[in-house]
Design a protein around this motif. Structure first.
Motif, PDB file in Angstrom:
ATOM      1  N   VAL A 185       0.849  -1.203   0.000  1.00  0.00           N
ATOM      2  CA  VAL A 185       0.000   0.000   0.000  1.00  0.00           C
ATOM      3  C   VAL A 185       0.884   1.252   0.000  1.00  0.00           C
ATOM      4  CG1 VAL A 185      -1.841   1.245   1.184  1.00  0.00           C
ATOM      5  CG2 VAL A 185      -1.859  -1.257   1.157  1.00  0.00           C
TER       6      VAL A 185
ATOM      7  N   LYS B  89       0.023   4.443  -0.720  1.00  0.00           N
ATOM      8  CA  LYS B  89      -0.665   5.744  -0.577  1.00  0.00           C
ATOM      9  C   LYS B  89       0.213   6.749   0.172  1.00  0.00           C
ATOM     10  CE  LYS B  89      -2.982   4.387   3.691  1.00  0.00           C
ATOM     11  NZ  LYS B  89      -4.143   3.689   4.252  1.00  0.00           N
TER      12      LYS B  89
ATOM     13  N   ASN C 154      -5.316   4.283  -2.089  1.00  0.00           N
ATOM     14  CA  ASN C 154      -6.658   4.486  -1.545  1.00  0.00           C
ATOM     15  C   ASN C 154      -7.390   5.682  -2.150  1.00  0.00           C
ATOM     16  OD1 ASN C 154      -5.238   6.491  -0.229  1.00  0.00           O
ATOM     17  ND2 ASN C 154      -6.450   6.314   1.659  1.00  0.00           N
TER      18      ASN C 154
ATOM     19  N   VAL D  81      -7.705   0.163  -2.551  1.00  0.00           N
ATOM     20  CA  VAL D  81      -8.063  -0.344  -1.227  1.00  0.00           C
ATOM     21  C   VAL D  81      -8.924   0.633  -0.434  1.00  0.00           C
ATOM     22  CG1 VAL D  81      -6.001  -1.801  -1.118  1.00  0.00           C
ATOM     23  CG2 VAL D  81      -5.941   0.475  -0.089  1.00  0.00           C
TER      24      VAL D  81
ATOM     25  N   MET E 207     -13.557  -8.347   1.920  1.00  0.00           N
ATOM     26  CA  MET E 207     -12.484  -7.528   2.485  1.00  0.00           C
ATOM     27  C   MET E 207     -12.975  -6.918   3.788  1.00  0.00           C
ATOM     28  SD  MET E 207     -11.684  -4.046   2.895  1.00  0.00           S
ATOM     29  CE  MET E 207     -10.488  -2.783   2.475  1.00  0.00           C
TER      30      MET E 207
ATOM     31  N   VAL F 166     -11.651  -4.159   7.274  1.00  0.00           N
ATOM     32  CA  VAL F 166     -10.729  -3.397   8.117  1.00  0.00           C
ATOM     33  C   VAL F 166     -11.316  -3.476   9.531  1.00  0.00           C
ATOM     34  CG1 VAL F 166      -9.639  -1.169   8.551  1.00  0.00           C
ATOM     35  CG2 VAL F 166     -10.266  -1.795   6.206  1.00  0.00           C
TER      36      VAL F 166
ATOM     37  N   MET G  25      -3.163  -5.892   7.880  1.00  0.00           N
ATOM     38  CA  MET G  25      -2.348  -4.736   7.531  1.00  0.00           C
ATOM     39  C   MET G  25      -1.008  -4.879   8.259  1.00  0.00           C
ATOM     40  SD  MET G  25      -5.471  -1.963   7.331  1.00  0.00           S
ATOM     41  CE  MET G  25      -5.064  -1.020   8.752  1.00  0.00           C
ATOM     42  N   SER G  26      -0.230  -3.804   8.317  1.00  0.00           N
ATOM     43  CA  SER G  26       1.132  -3.940   8.857  1.00  0.00           C
ATOM     44  C   SER G  26       1.190  -4.587  10.241  1.00  0.00           C
ATOM     45  CB  SER G  26       1.815  -2.576   8.917  1.00  0.00           C
ATOM     46  OG  SER G  26       2.102  -2.147   7.614  1.00  0.00           O
TER      47      SER G  26
ATOM     48  N   ARG H  43      -2.770  -6.309   2.961  1.00  0.00           N
ATOM     49  CA  ARG H  43      -2.547  -4.942   2.478  1.00  0.00           C
ATOM     50  C   ARG H  43      -1.577  -4.257   3.429  1.00  0.00           C
ATOM     51  NH1 ARG H  43      -8.018  -5.567   3.547  1.00  0.00           N
ATOM     52  NH2 ARG H  43      -7.668  -3.994   5.156  1.00  0.00           N
ATOM     53  N   VAL H  44      -0.323  -4.169   3.017  1.00  0.00           N
ATOM     54  CA  VAL H  44       0.728  -3.724   3.940  1.00  0.00           C
ATOM     55  C   VAL H  44       1.357  -2.430   3.443  1.00  0.00           C
ATOM     56  CG1 VAL H  44       2.918  -4.362   5.013  1.00  0.00           C
ATOM     57  CG2 VAL H  44       1.185  -6.126   4.602  1.00  0.00           C
ATOM     58  N   GLY H  45       1.259  -1.381   4.256  1.00  0.00           N
ATOM     59  CA  GLY H  45       1.855  -0.089   3.908  1.00  0.00           C
ATOM     60  C   GLY H  45       3.063   0.222   4.777  1.00  0.00           C
ATOM     61  N   THR H  46       2.804   0.561   6.030  1.00  0.00           N
ATOM     62  CA  THR H  46       3.843   1.047   6.944  1.00  0.00           C
ATOM     63  C   THR H  46       5.047   0.108   7.050  1.00  0.00           C
ATOM     64  OG1 THR H  46       2.037   2.061   8.181  1.00  0.00           O
ATOM     65  CG2 THR H  46       4.180   1.978   9.267  1.00  0.00           C
TER      66      THR H  46
ATOM     67  N   ARG I  46       3.687   7.030   7.473  1.00  0.00           N
ATOM     68  CA  ARG I  46       3.195   8.082   6.578  1.00  0.00           C
ATOM     69  C   ARG I  46       3.103   9.389   7.351  1.00  0.00           C
ATOM     70  NH1 ARG I  46       0.165   3.508   5.322  1.00  0.00           N
ATOM     71  NH2 ARG I  46      -1.248   3.900   7.024  1.00  0.00           N
TER      72      ARG I  46
HETATM   73  C1  PLP Z   1      -3.592   2.391   4.552  1.00  0.00           C
HETATM   74  C2  PLP Z   1      -4.312   1.119   4.401  1.00  0.00           C
HETATM   75  C3  PLP Z   1      -3.664  -0.113   4.601  1.00  0.00           C
HETATM   76  C4  PLP Z   1      -2.205  -0.234   5.023  1.00  0.00           C
HETATM   77  O1  PLP Z   1      -2.086   0.096   6.370  1.00  0.00           O
HETATM   78  P1  PLP Z   1      -0.663  -0.075   7.147  1.00  0.00           P
HETATM   79  O2  PLP Z   1      -1.072  -0.132   8.564  1.00  0.00           O
HETATM   80  O3  PLP Z   1       0.152   1.108   6.806  1.00  0.00           O
HETATM   81  O4  PLP Z   1      -0.059  -1.337   6.680  1.00  0.00           O
HETATM   82  C5  PLP Z   1      -4.408  -1.261   4.412  1.00  0.00           C
HETATM   83  N1  PLP Z   1      -5.707  -1.225   4.055  1.00  0.00           N
HETATM   84  C6  PLP Z   1      -6.360  -0.073   3.851  1.00  0.00           C
HETATM   85  C7  PLP Z   1      -7.795  -0.106   3.470  1.00  0.00           C
HETATM   86  C8  PLP Z   1      -5.693   1.133   4.029  1.00  0.00           C
HETATM   87  O5  PLP Z   1      -6.362   2.283   3.839  1.00  0.00           O
END
Ligand code: PLP
Length: 222
Positions: A35, A37, A58, A82, A163, A165, A195-196, A211-214, A220
């Motif tokens: 991810v 974003k 996103n 996402v 999906m 959250v 997620m992370s 879905r891995v961002g951080t 961020r």
């Molecule tokens: C930002 C986001 C993520 C990633 O989150 P991290 O905690 O940074 O890994 C995953 N899913 C969705 C829907 C997001 O908006």
């Protein structure tokens, strides 16, 4: 100094493999959606160079600004949306993305159908479930899911799976288990969850897409 993108990617991949081993699953069953974003092309490129090809954004507009140029360099990139999708952005989203994780209401089914017709392109969609029954969060209420799935199927939308959250700040495992159960009930294979902070747990509970961002890009700025 901070770790390089390659090191972070290797660590996340190692975690995914570890979780798969514990759960007796194959790592190929789990897609890592990076991810990206809020991060610019210069931050994303090292991950592309390290071989990562599936990315998540996103916001449609932000993705339109960043990805067409990167895609010229890396044509095999797969882009996932996402975040929440407004109906008036459906056509732009269908043009740009290869997968949408946030189908959550009847009006969006209609908008996506129209967009598929207009663009001549079909995009697999995860139906987002409001798994913690939180008022202000995106996602379809659990009670409304059967009707939404039926409507989406009748409209010919390719359903990738479900999906979620989970609620922030509490143990996510029960919510992942619940999403997996609901997906089973509807004979849906795909589960976009984790997620992370919790992707290993999600994999042990059946995630097919994390879905891995951080963990890949660092924090961020908000
Ligand atoms: C930002 C986001 C993520 C990633 O989150 P991290 O905690 O940074 O890994 C995953 N899913 C969705 C829907 C997001 O908006």
């Amino acid at each position: 100094m901070s770790k390089s993108a390659t090191e972070r990617l290797n660590e996340v991949q190692a975690e995914i493999e570890k979780a798969c081993k514990i759960a007796r699953r194959k790592p190929e069953e789990v897609t890592l959606v990076a991810v990206s974003k809020t991060h610019d092309a210069e931050t994303i490129r090292p991950l592309l160079e390290a071989g990562q090809r599936v990315f998540g954004e996103n916001r449609v507009q932000e993705a339109q600004d960043k990805w067409p140029a990167l895609r010229e360099e890396y044509p095999d990139v797969e882009l996932h949306l996402v975040g929440q999708l407004q109906s008036n952005k459906a056509e732009d989203a269908v043009e740009l993305f290869d997968c949408i994780h946030s189908l959550d209401r009847p009006s969006l089914v209609k908008a996506l159908c129209k967009a598929f017709e207009k663009t001549g392109k079909q995009v697999p969609c995860f139906v987002q479930v409001d798994i913690g029954e939180e008022e202000q969060k995106g996602g379809c209420a659990i009670a409304d899911l059967p009707a939404l799935l039926e409507q989406a199927r009748e409209a010919g939308i390719p359903i990738a799976g479900l999906m979620c959250v989970p609620p922030f700040g509490i143990e996510a495992a029960p919510y992942f288990a619940l999403l997996a159960k609901i997906a089973d009930d509807h004979e849906l294979k795909g589960r976009s969850m984790g997620m992370s902070g919790d992707y290993s747990t999600a994999i042990m509970l059946g995630a097919t897409h994390v879905r891995v961002g951080t963990a890949l890009f660092g924090r961020r700025d908000s």
